[in-house]
Design a protein around this motif. Structure first.
Motif, PDB file in Angstrom:
ATOM      1  N   GLY A   1      -7.379  -3.749  -7.465  1.00  0.00           N
ATOM      2  CA  GLY A   1      -8.824  -3.768  -7.275  1.00  0.00           C
ATOM      3  C   GLY A   1      -9.497  -2.442  -7.546  1.00  0.00           C
ATOM      4  N   SER A   2      -8.828  -1.337  -7.227  1.00  0.00           N
ATOM      5  CA  SER A   2      -9.413  -0.007  -7.469  1.00  0.00           C
ATOM      6  C   SER A   2      -9.607   0.238  -8.960  1.00  0.00           C
ATOM      7  CB  SER A   2      -8.508   1.087  -6.884  1.00  0.00           C
ATOM      8  OG  SER A   2      -8.368   0.933  -5.497  1.00  0.00           O
ATOM      9  N   ALA A   3      -8.624  -0.161  -9.752  1.00  0.00           N
ATOM     10  CA  ALA A   3      -8.724   0.010 -11.206  1.00  0.00           C
ATOM     11  C   ALA A   3      -9.809  -0.891 -11.779  1.00  0.00           C
ATOM     12  CB  ALA A   3      -7.378  -0.297 -11.863  1.00  0.00           C
ATOM     13  N   ILE A   4      -9.875  -2.110 -11.275  1.00  0.00           N
ATOM     14  CA  ILE A   4     -10.902  -3.044 -11.744  1.00  0.00           C
ATOM     15  C   ILE A   4     -12.294  -2.503 -11.425  1.00  0.00           C
ATOM     16  CG2 ILE A   4     -11.895  -5.342 -11.374  1.00  0.00           C
ATOM     17  CD1 ILE A   4      -9.002  -6.337 -10.941  1.00  0.00           C
ATOM     18  N   ALA A   5     -12.455  -1.991 -10.207  1.00  0.00           N
ATOM     19  CA  ALA A   5     -13.752  -1.435  -9.800  1.00  0.00           C
ATOM     20  C   ALA A   5     -14.129  -0.219 -10.637  1.00  0.00           C
ATOM     21  CB  ALA A   5     -13.704  -1.055  -8.321  1.00  0.00           C
TER      22      ALA A   5
ATOM     23  N   ALA B   1       8.255  -1.474  -6.339  1.00  0.00           N
ATOM     24  CA  ALA B   1       7.021  -1.954  -5.710  1.00  0.00           C
ATOM     25  C   ALA B   1       5.803  -1.212  -6.257  1.00  0.00           C
ATOM     26  CB  ALA B   1       7.105  -1.782  -4.193  1.00  0.00           C
ATOM     27  N   ALA B   2       5.939   0.095  -6.430  1.00  0.00           N
ATOM     28  CA  ALA B   2       4.821   0.904  -6.929  1.00  0.00           C
ATOM     29  C   ALA B   2       4.436   0.529  -8.352  1.00  0.00           C
ATOM     30  CB  ALA B   2       5.184   2.385  -6.859  1.00  0.00           C
ATOM     31  N   ILE B   3       5.425   0.156  -9.148  1.00  0.00           N
ATOM     32  CA  ILE B   3       5.169  -0.192 -10.545  1.00  0.00           C
ATOM     33  C   ILE B   3       4.639  -1.617 -10.686  1.00  0.00           C
ATOM     34  CG2 ILE B   3       6.288  -0.642 -12.781  1.00  0.00           C
ATOM     35  CD1 ILE B   3       8.201   1.667 -12.132  1.00  0.00           C
ATOM     36  N   ALA B   4       5.214  -2.545  -9.931  1.00  0.00           N
ATOM     37  CA  ALA B   4       4.970  -3.968 -10.196  1.00  0.00           C
ATOM     38  C   ALA B   4       3.979  -4.657  -9.261  1.00  0.00           C
ATOM     39  CB  ALA B   4       6.305  -4.722 -10.168  1.00  0.00           C
TER      40      ALA B   4
ATOM     41  N   THR C   1      -2.625  -0.756  -3.927  1.00  0.00           N
ATOM     42  CA  THR C   1      -1.944   0.216  -3.069  1.00  0.00           C
ATOM     43  C   THR C   1      -1.670  -0.357  -1.686  1.00  0.00           C
ATOM     44  OG1 THR C   1      -3.084   2.012  -4.236  1.00  0.00           O
ATOM     45  CG2 THR C   1      -2.072   2.554  -2.127  1.00  0.00           C
ATOM     46  N   SER C   2      -2.606  -1.137  -1.164  1.00  0.00           N
ATOM     47  CA  SER C   2      -2.436  -1.717   0.172  1.00  0.00           C
ATOM     48  C   SER C   2      -1.207  -2.621   0.231  1.00  0.00           C
ATOM     49  CB  SER C   2      -3.689  -2.507   0.567  1.00  0.00           C
ATOM     50  OG  SER C   2      -3.977  -3.508  -0.393  1.00  0.00           O
ATOM     51  N   SER C   3      -1.012  -3.442  -0.786  1.00  0.00           N
ATOM     52  CA  SER C   3       0.144  -4.339  -0.813  1.00  0.00           C
ATOM     53  C   SER C   3       1.437  -3.578  -1.082  1.00  0.00           C
ATOM     54  CB  SER C   3      -0.049  -5.427  -1.874  1.00  0.00           C
ATOM     55  OG  SER C   3      -1.103  -6.287  -1.514  1.00  0.00           O
ATOM     56  N   VAL C   4       1.348  -2.511  -1.862  1.00  0.00           N
ATOM     57  CA  VAL C   4       2.515  -1.659  -2.103  1.00  0.00           C
ATOM     58  C   VAL C   4       2.975  -1.033  -0.787  1.00  0.00           C
ATOM     59  CG1 VAL C   4       3.303   0.490  -3.182  1.00  0.00           C
ATOM     60  CG2 VAL C   4       1.976  -1.155  -4.506  1.00  0.00           C
TER      61      VAL C   4
ATOM     62  N   GLY D   1      11.441  -0.639   4.395  1.00  0.00           N
ATOM     63  CA  GLY D   1      12.045   0.509   5.067  1.00  0.00           C
ATOM     64  C   GLY D   1      11.215   1.769   4.919  1.00  0.00           C
ATOM     65  N   GLU D   2      11.494   2.741   5.767  1.00  0.00           N
ATOM     66  CA  GLU D   2      10.709   3.974   5.803  1.00  0.00           C
ATOM     67  C   GLU D   2      10.776   4.745   4.488  1.00  0.00           C
ATOM     68  OE1 GLU D   2       8.022   6.546   7.317  1.00  0.00           O
ATOM     69  OE2 GLU D   2       8.758   4.728   8.311  1.00  0.00           O
ATOM     70  N   LYS D   3      11.978   4.886   3.938  1.00  0.00           N
ATOM     71  CA  LYS D   3      12.137   5.616   2.678  1.00  0.00           C
ATOM     72  C   LYS D   3      11.443   4.885   1.534  1.00  0.00           C
ATOM     73  CE  LYS D   3      13.851   8.742  -0.109  1.00  0.00           C
ATOM     74  NZ  LYS D   3      13.389  10.148  -0.070  1.00  0.00           N
ATOM     75  N   ALA D   4      11.576   3.570   1.520  1.00  0.00           N
ATOM     76  CA  ALA D   4      10.911   2.766   0.490  1.00  0.00           C
ATOM     77  C   ALA D   4       9.405   2.942   0.581  1.00  0.00           C
ATOM     78  CB  ALA D   4      11.286   1.295   0.649  1.00  0.00           C
ATOM     79  N   LEU D   5       8.897   2.994   1.794  1.00  0.00           N
ATOM     80  CA  LEU D   5       7.462   3.185   2.006  1.00  0.00           C
ATOM     81  C   LEU D   5       7.002   4.528   1.453  1.00  0.00           C
ATOM     82  CD1 LEU D   5       4.712   2.509   3.277  1.00  0.00           C
ATOM     83  CD2 LEU D   5       5.585   3.409   5.444  1.00  0.00           C
ATOM     84  N   GLN D   6       7.766   5.575   1.719  1.00  0.00           N
ATOM     85  CA  GLN D   6       7.402   6.912   1.254  1.00  0.00           C
ATOM     86  C   GLN D   6       7.396   6.989  -0.273  1.00  0.00           C
ATOM     87  OE1 GLN D   6      10.233   9.477   3.181  1.00  0.00           O
ATOM     88  NE2 GLN D   6       9.238   9.349   5.174  1.00  0.00           N
ATOM     89  N   VAL D   7       8.450   6.475  -0.883  1.00  0.00           N
ATOM     90  CA  VAL D   7       8.548   6.514  -2.347  1.00  0.00           C
ATOM     91  C   VAL D   7       7.454   5.654  -2.976  1.00  0.00           C
ATOM     92  CG1 VAL D   7       9.978   5.892  -4.341  1.00  0.00           C
ATOM     93  CG2 VAL D   7      11.021   6.985  -2.345  1.00  0.00           C
ATOM     94  N   ALA D   8       7.277   4.453  -2.447  1.00  0.00           N
ATOM     95  CA  ALA D   8       6.290   3.525  -3.001  1.00  0.00           C
ATOM     96  C   ALA D   8       4.880   4.109  -2.931  1.00  0.00           C
ATOM     97  CB  ALA D   8       6.343   2.195  -2.250  1.00  0.00           C
ATOM     98  N   THR D   9       4.545   4.699  -1.797  1.00  0.00           N
ATOM     99  CA  THR D   9       3.206   5.267  -1.623  1.00  0.00           C
ATOM    100  C   THR D   9       2.960   6.412  -2.593  1.00  0.00           C
ATOM    101  OG1 THR D   9       3.255   4.702   0.737  1.00  0.00           O
ATOM    102  CG2 THR D   9       1.612   6.306   0.031  1.00  0.00           C
ATOM    103  N   THR D  10       3.930   7.303  -2.708  1.00  0.00           N
ATOM    104  CA  THR D  10       3.775   8.466  -3.584  1.00  0.00           C
ATOM    105  C   THR D  10       3.645   8.060  -5.044  1.00  0.00           C
ATOM    106  OG1 THR D  10       5.101   9.795  -2.060  1.00  0.00           O
ATOM    107  CG2 THR D  10       4.784  10.668  -4.275  1.00  0.00           C
ATOM    108  N   VAL D  11       4.558   7.215  -5.500  1.00  0.00           N
ATOM    109  CA  VAL D  11       4.543   6.795  -6.905  1.00  0.00           C
ATOM    110  C   VAL D  11       3.283   5.993  -7.219  1.00  0.00           C
ATOM    111  CG1 VAL D  11       5.733   5.430  -8.672  1.00  0.00           C
ATOM    112  CG2 VAL D  11       7.056   6.833  -7.080  1.00  0.00           C
ATOM    113  N   LYS D  12       2.847   5.171  -6.267  1.00  0.00           N
ATOM    114  CA  LYS D  12       1.644   4.363  -6.504  1.00  0.00           C
ATOM    115  C   LYS D  12       0.406   5.244  -6.622  1.00  0.00           C
ATOM    116  CE  LYS D  12      -0.308   0.417  -7.136  1.00  0.00           C
ATOM    117  NZ  LYS D  12       0.068  -0.394  -8.315  1.00  0.00           N
ATOM    118  N   LEU D  13       0.323   6.282  -5.808  1.00  0.00           N
ATOM    119  CA  LEU D  13      -0.840   7.164  -5.878  1.00  0.00           C
ATOM    120  C   LEU D  13      -0.829   7.996  -7.161  1.00  0.00           C
ATOM    121  CD1 LEU D  13      -1.165   8.254  -2.153  1.00  0.00           C
ATOM    122  CD2 LEU D  13      -2.633   6.701  -3.434  1.00  0.00           C
TER     123      LEU D  13
END
Length: 243
Positions: free
Chosen positions: A54-58, A107-110, A114-117, A125-137
Motif C-alpha cells: 500500500g505504501s508503494a501504491i500510495a 517474507a521481506a521479499i515476497a 511492511t505490516s504483514s511482513v 520467530g524473533e530473529k526472523a522478525l528482525q531480519v524481515a523488518t530490516t530487509v523490508k525497510l
C-alpha cells in the motif's frame, strides 16, 4: 536489533532487493499487457508487489495520475494477498524447515506490506522478525528511485509528487538510540512487545475494511495479475534463498 545485525542484514538484503524489484516490475508490466489490464492498474499492482504494498501504491499513484478506482483495485488486491500471506508464509516456512534468517529474507521479499511482513516474522520467530523488518525497510527505500523513473518515463509523470518514505528514518533513529543508550534495554523489550500488539490491531483494521463486494469489483484480471505476480515472486525468491 543491534547496529551490527542491521548492517549485516542491509548488505545481504540490498542485492536481493535490487534484483527482485527490477524483475517484479518488469514481469508485472509484461504480464499486465498479456492480461490486458489497464496500464496504471498494472503499474500500481507491480509496484505494490515489488516494494511495499500500500505504501508503494500510495507513492506511485499521484505520479502516474491514476484514477481512484485504479488505486482501489490495486489496494484491494494487495491487501487480500497480505492477509493470505500472513498465515500462509509461516506455515510454509515451518513445513520446509526454513531458518529464521531465510524466512525473514523471504517474507521481506515476497510479502507486500511492511505490516504483514512484521506480522509473519513475529509469528515465525524473533530473529526472523528482525531480519524481515530490516530487509523490508531497505526495500521500501526503492520507492524513491522507482518514483523518479516513473516520473520521467511515464506519459503523465508528475515529478512534484515524488515523496520520501519518512517512516524509515524513524526506524533508523530507533536503532541508533538503542545502541547509544543500552541501559534502557529492558524498556526497549516492552516497546517491542507493544509495537507487535499494535501491528496486530492495524492488520485487523485493514482487513475489516475489505468487503466481498470490493473484491468482486476489482475484477478477475486484476486479481489474476496480482496473484500470478505474487506466486512467481514468492516461489522464485524461495528457490534462490534455499538453493
Amino acid at each position: 536489533m543491534g547496529l551490527e545485525e542491521v548492517i549485516t542484514a542491509s548488505k545481504s538484503g540490498f542485492v536481493q532487493t535490487l534484483i527482485s524489484v527490477s524483475l517484479v516490475m518488469t514481469g508485472g508490466i509484461v504480464l499486465g499487457r498479456l492480461l490486458r489490464v489497464e496500464k496504471n492498474t498494472t503499474l500500481l499492482i507491480a509496484a505494490g508487489t515489488a516494494i511495499c504494498g500500500g505504501s508503494a501504491i500510495a507513492a506511485v499513484a499521484p505520479i502516474i495520475k491514476s484514477e481512484n478506482y485504479q488505486n482501489s483495485f490495486a489496494l484491494i488486491v494487495v491487501f487480500v494477498l497480505n492477509a493470505i500471506a500472513l498465515l500462509l508464509f509461516p506455515f510454509i516456512g515451518q513445513r520446509l524447515g526454513l531458518s529464521q534468517e531465510v524466512f525473514g529474507n523471504w517474507a521481506a521479499i515476497a510479502i507486500h506490506d511492511t505490516s504483514s511482513v512484521v506480522g509473519a516474522g513475529a509469528i515465525y520467530g524473533e530473529k526472523a522478525l528482525q531480519v524481515a523488518t530490516t530487509v523490508k525497510l531497505i526495500r521500501a527505500l526503492w520507492i524513491i528511485p522507482l518514483s523518479i523513473v516513473l516520473a520521467f518515463f511515464s506519459k503523465n509523470g508528475d515529478k512534484r509528487s515524488i515523496k520520501f518514505p519518512w517512516f524509515i528514518l524513524l526506524f533508523v533513529a530507533a536503532i541508533f538510540f538503542a545502541n547509544i543508550f543500552p541501559a534502557f534495554e529492558s524498556s526497549y523489550a516492552h516497546f517491542s512487545w507493544l509495537g507487535r500488539r499494535a501491528m496486530v490491531v492495524a492488520l485487523f483494521l485493514i482487513g475489516s475494511n475489505i468487503t466481498l463486494h470490493q473484491i468482486k469489483q476489482s475484477g478477475t484480471r486484476c486479481f489474476l495479475l496480482g496473484v500470478t505476480l505474487w506466486v512467481v515472486t514468492a516461489a522464485f525468491s524461495l528457490f534462490l534463498l534455499t538453493r
